[in-house]
Design a protein around this motif. Structure first.
Motif, PDB file in Angstrom:
ATOM      1  N   VAL A 219       0.839  -1.196   0.000  1.00 26.81           N
ATOM      2  CA  VAL A 219       0.000   0.000   0.000  1.00 26.81           C
ATOM      3  C   VAL A 219       0.877   1.249   0.000  1.00 26.81           C
ATOM      4  N   ASP A 220       0.268   2.366  -0.420  1.00 21.65           N
ATOM      5  CA  ASP A 220       1.007   3.628  -0.525  1.00 21.65           C
ATOM      6  C   ASP A 220       0.997   4.374   0.814  1.00 21.65           C
ATOM      7  N   VAL A 221       1.663   3.803   1.797  1.00 21.77           N
ATOM      8  CA  VAL A 221       1.798   4.466   3.102  1.00 21.77           C
ATOM      9  C   VAL A 221       3.231   4.282   3.602  1.00 21.77           C
ATOM     10  N   THR A 222       3.629   5.154   4.494  1.00 20.67           N
ATOM     11  CA  THR A 222       4.898   5.004   5.203  1.00 20.67           C
ATOM     12  C   THR A 222       4.600   4.484   6.601  1.00 20.67           C
ATOM     13  N   TRP A 223       5.227   3.363   6.958  1.00 17.50           N
ATOM     14  CA  TRP A 223       5.045   2.778   8.286  1.00 17.50           C
ATOM     15  C   TRP A 223       6.012   3.416   9.278  1.00 17.50           C
ATOM     16  N   VAL A 224       5.498   3.757  10.460  1.00 22.54           N
ATOM     17  CA  VAL A 224       6.320   4.253  11.565  1.00 22.54           C
ATOM     18  C   VAL A 224       5.897   3.457  12.810  1.00 22.54           C
ATOM     19  N   THR A 225       6.613   2.436  13.195  1.00 17.77           N
ATOM     20  CA  THR A 225       7.722   1.803  12.514  1.00 17.77           C
ATOM     21  C   THR A 225       7.207   0.657  11.668  1.00 17.77           C
ATOM     22  N   HIS A 226       8.010   0.185  10.741  1.00 17.43           N
ATOM     23  CA  HIS A 226       7.581  -0.902   9.871  1.00 17.43           C
ATOM     24  C   HIS A 226       7.318  -2.169  10.691  1.00 17.43           C
ATOM     25  N   PRO A 227       6.194  -2.875  10.424  1.00 14.43           N
ATOM     26  CA  PRO A 227       5.822  -4.046  11.245  1.00 14.43           C
ATOM     27  C   PRO A 227       6.877  -5.146  11.291  1.00 14.43           C
ATOM     28  N   ASN A 228       7.703  -5.278  10.263  1.00 13.34           N
ATOM     29  CA  ASN A 228       8.720  -6.333  10.283  1.00 13.34           C
ATOM     30  C   ASN A 228       9.678  -6.193  11.460  1.00 13.34           C
ATOM     31  N   TRP A 229       9.892  -4.959  11.917  1.00 10.88           N
ATOM     32  CA  TRP A 229      10.856  -4.743  12.995  1.00 10.88           C
ATOM     33  C   TRP A 229      10.362  -5.250  14.339  1.00 10.88           C
ATOM     34  N   PHE A 230       9.058  -5.462  14.468  1.00 11.91           N
ATOM     35  CA  PHE A 230       8.537  -6.062  15.706  1.00 11.91           C
ATOM     36  C   PHE A 230       9.174  -7.429  15.932  1.00 11.91           C
ATOM     37  N   PHE A 231       9.396  -8.155  14.849  1.00 11.45           N
ATOM     38  CA  PHE A 231       9.985  -9.484  14.943  1.00 11.45           C
ATOM     39  C   PHE A 231      11.511  -9.421  14.975  1.00 11.45           C
ATOM     40  N   LYS A 232      12.097  -8.515  14.200  1.00 14.89           N
ATOM     41  CA  LYS A 232      13.553  -8.475  14.069  1.00 14.89           C
ATOM     42  C   LYS A 232      14.239  -8.001  15.344  1.00 14.89           C
ATOM     43  N   ILE A 233      13.654  -7.017  16.020  1.00 10.66           N
ATOM     44  CA  ILE A 233      14.199  -6.569  17.314  1.00 10.66           C
ATOM     45  C   ILE A 233      13.294  -7.148  18.387  1.00 10.66           C
ATOM     46  N   SER A 234      13.677  -8.287  18.900  1.00 10.46           N
ATOM     47  CA  SER A 234      12.812  -9.036  19.827  1.00 10.46           C
ATOM     48  C   SER A 234      13.686 -10.011  20.608  1.00 10.46           C
ATOM     49  N   LYS A 235      13.055 -10.913  21.328  1.00  9.97           N
ATOM     50  CA  LYS A 235      13.807 -11.923  22.074  1.00  9.97           C
ATOM     51  C   LYS A 235      14.620 -12.812  21.134  1.00  9.97           C
ATOM     52  N   PHE A 236      14.291 -12.792  19.856  1.00  6.53           N
ATOM     53  CA  PHE A 236      15.060 -13.525  18.853  1.00  6.53           C
ATOM     54  C   PHE A 236      16.548 -13.162  18.913  1.00  6.53           C
ATOM     55  N   LEU A 237      16.850 -11.917  19.289  1.00  7.06           N
ATOM     56  CA  LEU A 237      18.243 -11.446  19.313  1.00  7.06           C
ATOM     57  C   LEU A 237      19.004 -11.867  20.560  1.00  7.06           C
ATOM     58  N   LEU A 238      18.313 -12.211  21.628  1.00  7.65           N
ATOM     59  CA  LEU A 238      18.991 -12.410  22.912  1.00  7.65           C
ATOM     60  C   LEU A 238      20.107 -13.457  22.851  1.00  7.65           C
ATOM     61  N   PRO A 239      19.915 -14.588  22.170  1.00  6.39           N
ATOM     62  CA  PRO A 239      21.022 -15.551  22.112  1.00  6.39           C
ATOM     63  C   PRO A 239      22.212 -15.063  21.285  1.00  6.39           C
ATOM     64  N   LEU A 240      22.031 -13.986  20.516  1.00 10.90           N
ATOM     65  CA  LEU A 240      23.087 -13.489  19.640  1.00 10.90           C
ATOM     66  C   LEU A 240      23.918 -12.382  20.270  1.00 10.90           C
ATOM     67  N   LEU A 241      23.488 -11.876  21.435  1.00  8.05           N
ATOM     68  CA  LEU A 241      24.143 -10.726  22.061  1.00  8.05           C
ATOM     69  C   LEU A 241      25.102 -11.151  23.166  1.00  8.05           C
TER      70      LEU A 241
END
Length: 406
Positions: free
Chosen positions: A256-278
Motif C-alpha cells: 500500500v502507498d503508506v509510510t510505516w512508523v515503525t515498519h511491522p517487520n521490525w517487531f519481529f527483528k528486534i525481539s527476544k530472537f536477538l537475545l542468544p546473539l548478544l
C-alpha cells in the motif's frame, strides 16, 4: 543497629531523594497525581500507577547507556538476512526499512556477585511504547513533588515534541497521519493514544475502520473521507490471527502507498530472537530452546516465547516435561535467571524491585538512536507485572526514573 542502618542505606538508591520523597508522600498526593493525569487525558489510566518514582544514580545510568550502546552496535553489525529470519513467513510486510523508527530496551535492576547494583537485559523491542504518556507522567510527578524538577530529564518538552513530530508526522498534514490500533478503546495503553493525539494533532483509528481503494488507505475523519499517508503503528501484527471474526479491508501483507512508523517487520527483528546473539556482562546468557545445551541446568533459566507481550507465556520455573511438550521449539528461548534487587524503600520500610525501559527513537538519517525518555515498572512479586502483586501492595506499577549524583 549500625550494621542494619548501613545495610538499609546500601539498599536505597540515592538516599537523599528517597528520604525526601517518602517524607513528602501522602495518599492525598498520590490521589492528586492520578487526578492530574486524568484531567490531562480525560480518562483514568487503565494500568496501575506507582506511588513512587525510581531514584537511580548517574553511575547506574552510565552502566545502562554503555550496555545499550554495545547492544545497538552488535545489532547494527548483524547481517540483514539474520534479522530477516526472525520474521515468520506469514507475517512479512512489503517495503521494509533500513532500521526501525523506535527502539526500546528493558533492564532489570539487579545486584552483581560483588554487591554492586547493575542492569541486566530483560528484553528489547522495535515497537513504540508509552512515549507521550511517560513524558506527561514525568511532568506530573514534578508538579506534585516540585523538588524532583532538579533531577528531571533535561530535554525540554518542546524538543521532545519536535522529535516525535518529525519522526511520526514528518512533512505530512497531521490529518493524513493516524495512530493505528485494533479496538484502541479497549487497550490498556489508550491513555497514551490520547496524549499522542494532543501532542501531534493526529487521530487514533481502529484497523477495522480503514478503507482501501487500490493501494490507497482512507479513514473517516469527522465525516470527511481522508487519505492515510503515514501510519504510527501500534498494532501487534501477529496477534491479529488470535482475534475471532476480525473483519478488515486492509491486510498488513498487502503493498500500500503508506509510510510505516515503525515498519511491522521490525517487531519481529528486534525481539527476544536477538537475545542468544548478544554478548555483554549485562546481557544474561540465552539459548533458543532447540539449541539448549546438555551441560546447562534448566533450573537456572526462564522460558520465554519469542513473540509475546506483557509477560504472557513466560515460565519462571520450566521443567523438562514442559519444554519437551513444546513443538515449535525455535520460537522459544531460555534466558538465564537474574536476581532483581529490592532497592526502592516504601513508607513502611519494605522494598520494591523494578525494571527500567529506555525509550529511543531512530530517525532514518541517524547512525544511532536518540534516547527520549524512560519507563519504570515496580513490583514486589516474582514477575514485574502488577497482576502478580498482592492487592494491598504499594510502590508497584508504572513509574518513571530520575537520576542524580550519589
Amino acid at each position: 543497629m549500625s550494621d542494619f542502618l548501613n545495610h538499609k542505606k546500601e539498599k536505597n538508591m540515592i538516599p537523599k531523594y528517597r528520604k525526601q520523597f517518602n517524607q513528602e508522600f501522602s495518599n492525598e498526593k498520590y490521589a492528586q497525581l492520578k487526578e492530574i493525569l486524568k484531567e490531562k487525558s480525560g480518562i483514568e489510566p487503565a494500568f496501575r500507577i506507582s506511588e513512587s518514582p525510581l531514584f537511580l544514580t548517574r553511575e547506574f545510568k552510565a552502566k545502562l547507556l554503555e550496555a545499550s550502546d554495545s547492544i545497538i552496535d552488535q545489532i547494527k553489525a548483524l547481517p540483514a538476512e539474520t534479522l530477516r529470519k526472525a520474521i515468520p513467513e506469514n507475517c512479512r510486510v512489503p517495503n521494509d526499512t533500513h532500521q526501525p523508527h523506535f527502539f526500546t530496551i528493558d533492564f532489570g535492576i539487579c545486584k552483581s556477585e560483588n554487591g554492586e547494583i547493575e542492569p541486566q537485559l530483560i528484553e528489547l523491542q522495535a515497537f513504540p511504547s508509552l512515549y507521550a504518556f511517560q513524558r506527561t507522567f514525568e511532568d506530573t510527578f514534578c508538579e506534585v513533588y516540585p523538588f524532583l524538577s532538579e533531577i528531571r530529564n533535561k530535554m525540554p518538552d518542546e524538543t521532545f515534541k519536535n522529535y516525535l513530530k518529525e519522526l511520526i508526522v514528518s512533512n505530512e498534514d497531521p490529518e493524513n497521519v493516524v495512530l493505528l490500533e485494533i479496538y484502541p478503546e479497549k487497550q490498556k495503553t489508550v491513555i497514551d493514544f490520547l496524549f499522542t493525539e494532543q501532542l501531534l494533532g493526529i487521530k487514533t483509528v481502529c484497523l477495522t475502520k480503514i478503507k482501501k481503494e487500490g493501494k490507497k488507505l482512507f479513514y473517516d475523519n469527522d465525516g470527511k473521507r481522508t487519505e492515510i499517508k503515514r501510519i504510527y503503528n501500534r498494532v501487534i501484527f501477529d496477534e491479529l490471527d488470535r482475534i475471532p471474526d476480525l473483519k478488515t479491508e486492509f491486510d498488513f501483507r498487502e503493498e500500500v502507498d503508506v509510510t510505516w512508523v515503525t515498519h511491522p517487520n521490525w517487531f519481529f527483528k528486534i525481539s527476544k530472537f536477538l537475545l542468544p546473539l548478544l554478548q555483554h556482562p549485562f546481557v544474561p546468557k540465552s539459548y533458543f530452546l532447540h539449541e539448549f545445551p546438555e551441560h546447562e541446568d534448566l533450573g537456572d533459566f526462564v522460558l520465554k516465547p519469542l513473540f509475546s507481550f506483557a509477560g504472557s507465556g513466560v515460565n519462571l520455573n520450566p521443567t523438562r516435561e514442559i519444554t519437551d511438550a513444546i513443538e515449535d521449539r525455535e520460537n522459544y528461548i531460555l534466558q538465564r535467571k537474574v536476581q532483581y534487587e529490592p532497592v526502592f524503600e516504601d513508607i513502611n520500610g519494605d522494598f520494591a524491585k523494578a525494571e527500567i525501559r529506555l525509550l529511543y527513537i531512530w530517525r532514518e538519517k541517524d547512525e544511532h538512536p536518540i534516547l527520549l525518555e524512560n519507563l519504570g515498572r515496580m513490583t514486589k512479586a516474582a514477575m514485574v507485572n502488577v497482576d502478580f502483586n498482592k492487592k494491598d501492595a504499594i510502590w508497584i506499577g508504572s513509574s518513571n526514573a530520575f537520576f542524580a549524583e550519589e
